[in-house]
Scaffold this active site. Structure first.
Site, PDB file in Angstrom:
ATOM      1  CG  ASP A  24      -1.710   1.197   1.447  1.00  0.00           C
ATOM      2  OD1 ASP A  24      -2.420   1.577   0.511  1.00  0.00           O
ATOM      3  OD2 ASP A  24      -1.618   1.802   2.536  1.00  0.00           O
ATOM      4  CB  ALA A  26      -1.544   6.870   2.361  1.00  0.00           C
ATOM      5  CB  ALA A  57     -11.984  10.552   8.844  1.00  0.00           C
ATOM      6  CG  MET A  61      -8.530   5.352   6.821  1.00  0.00           C
ATOM      7  SD  MET A  61      -7.989   6.473   5.521  1.00  0.00           S
ATOM      8  CE  MET A  61      -6.221   6.461   5.824  1.00  0.00           C
ATOM      9  CE  LYS A  65      -8.217   7.005  -0.506  1.00  0.00           C
ATOM     10  NZ  LYS A  65      -7.968   6.211   0.696  1.00  0.00           N
ATOM     11  CG  HIS A  68     -13.020   6.612   3.043  1.00  0.00           C
ATOM     12  ND1 HIS A  68     -11.796   6.166   3.495  1.00  0.00           N
ATOM     13  CD2 HIS A  68     -13.502   7.408   4.039  1.00  0.00           C
ATOM     14  CE1 HIS A  68     -11.547   6.677   4.691  1.00  0.00           C
ATOM     15  NE2 HIS A  68     -12.570   7.439   5.034  1.00  0.00           N
ATOM     16  NE  ARG A 172      -5.815  -1.948  -0.586  1.00  0.00           N
ATOM     17  CZ  ARG A 172      -5.094  -0.848  -0.447  1.00  0.00           C
ATOM     18  NH1 ARG A 172      -5.554   0.171   0.268  1.00  0.00           N
ATOM     19  NH2 ARG A 172      -3.918  -0.747  -1.026  1.00  0.00           N
ATOM     20  CG  ASP A 198      -1.838   1.894   6.564  1.00  0.00           C
ATOM     21  OD1 ASP A 198      -2.048   1.626   5.360  1.00  0.00           O
ATOM     22  OD2 ASP A 198      -2.281   2.928   7.105  1.00  0.00           O
TER      23      ASP A 198
END
Length: 281
Positions: A24, A26, A57, A61, A65, A68, A172, A198
């Site tokens: 990944d 970020a 928020a 993750m 987006k 999200h 994902r 992460d």
């Protein structure tokens, strides 16, 4: 009995070395604390009079987006604020409108948070010396990734290939991005691949693809602090956060959990030994 092709694929064991590491971006290889997406999401909702918390928020993750944004709008506290401000419940048109507004905010925050995770360049050197290919994948779209790629390249790192969530049918936790990276790299054996992420969603992606998975606990979403904030903590406070973050990433089902990608070479050595012994992910 003659084994069918599917039986052969199921029972076949790969005993060679790791061929590919798929990371990944970020919070994993760049942007300590995975701050860029959070800054952009909080700013986006604030523009519409909705005050989201960082915890809210961070919950989705790792997803694409627009997904999200949809997940945030579905949170009861945020949906209630949205209805109070707009006079209507959030609908799909709102998701798409917010996504369009999100893009420039995300591009700006990527640049602001653009630093490689400490130790990553050393890890890259060690892995490439072993002939391991380095792939990337991300919940960012191609334009956002273009900004990430440019920032990383300025700092000395460029992935061999990358796949964005908008380039596959589903992001994902579906395995399609990781599988597409394998395809681009020309790697046949899924057992020879490691997915590093992460977020729990990113670990699920790797598990669903049948890969070895490594969760990073301190550099990313489970910690959430910038590098400066992390380094300003006392040793005791750091250890408290480390224990919590490691526990969180362990619950994702990751095969290994490390502080950051600086610790990855030792894990690759362990996985190579397990593969040589006939173990599979």
């Amino acid at each position: 009995m003659i084994a069918t092709a599917s039986h052969y694929q199921y029972t076949r064991k790969y005993t060679g070395p790791v061929k590919a590491v798929i990371c990944d971006w970020a919070g994993t290889t760049i942007d300590f604390g995975s701050r860029a997406p959070i800054i952009a999401f909080l700013e986006l909702f604030k523009k519409h009079g909705v005050i989201a918390t960082e915890a809210q928020a961070r919950e989705p993750m790792g997803t694409e987006k627009s997904v999200h944004i949809r997940k945030m709008l579905a949170m009861p506290e945020i949906a209630e604020q949205w209805q109070t401000v707009t006079g209507a419940e959030p609908v799909e048109d709102d998701v798409q409108s917010l996504y369009e507004e999100f893009l420039p905010l995300q591009l700006a925050s990527i640049r602001r948070c653009g630093e490689l995770i400490p130790g990553w360049l050393n890890t890259v050197s060690e892995l490439r010396q072993q002939g391991i290919q380095l792939g990337g994948n991300t919940g960012y779209n191609t334009e956002m990734y273009g900004q990430v790629k440019a920032v990383a390249k300025e700092l000395g790192y460029e992935a061999d290939v990358n796949v964005c969530a908008t380039e596959v049918s589903k992001g994902r936790p579906y395995p399609y991005m990781a599988q597409a990276v394998m395809d681009k790299l020309g790697v046949l054996e899924v057992q020879a691949c490691i997915k590093v992420d992460d977020t729990e969603t990113g670990i699920e992606e790797g598990l669903n693809a049948g890969m070895w998975t490594v969760g990073v606990a301190i550099s990313g979403n489970a910690n959430g602090l910038s590098l400066a904030q992390w380094e300003a903590l006392s040793t005791q406070d750091q250890e408290s956060i480390r224990m919590k973050a490691h526990r969180q990433m362990s619950l994702s089902g990751a095969h290994y959990v490390i502080d950051s990608v600086a610790d990855l070479p030792a894990v690759v050595d362990q996985i190579n030994a397990r593969l040589a012994a006939g173990q599979q992910p």
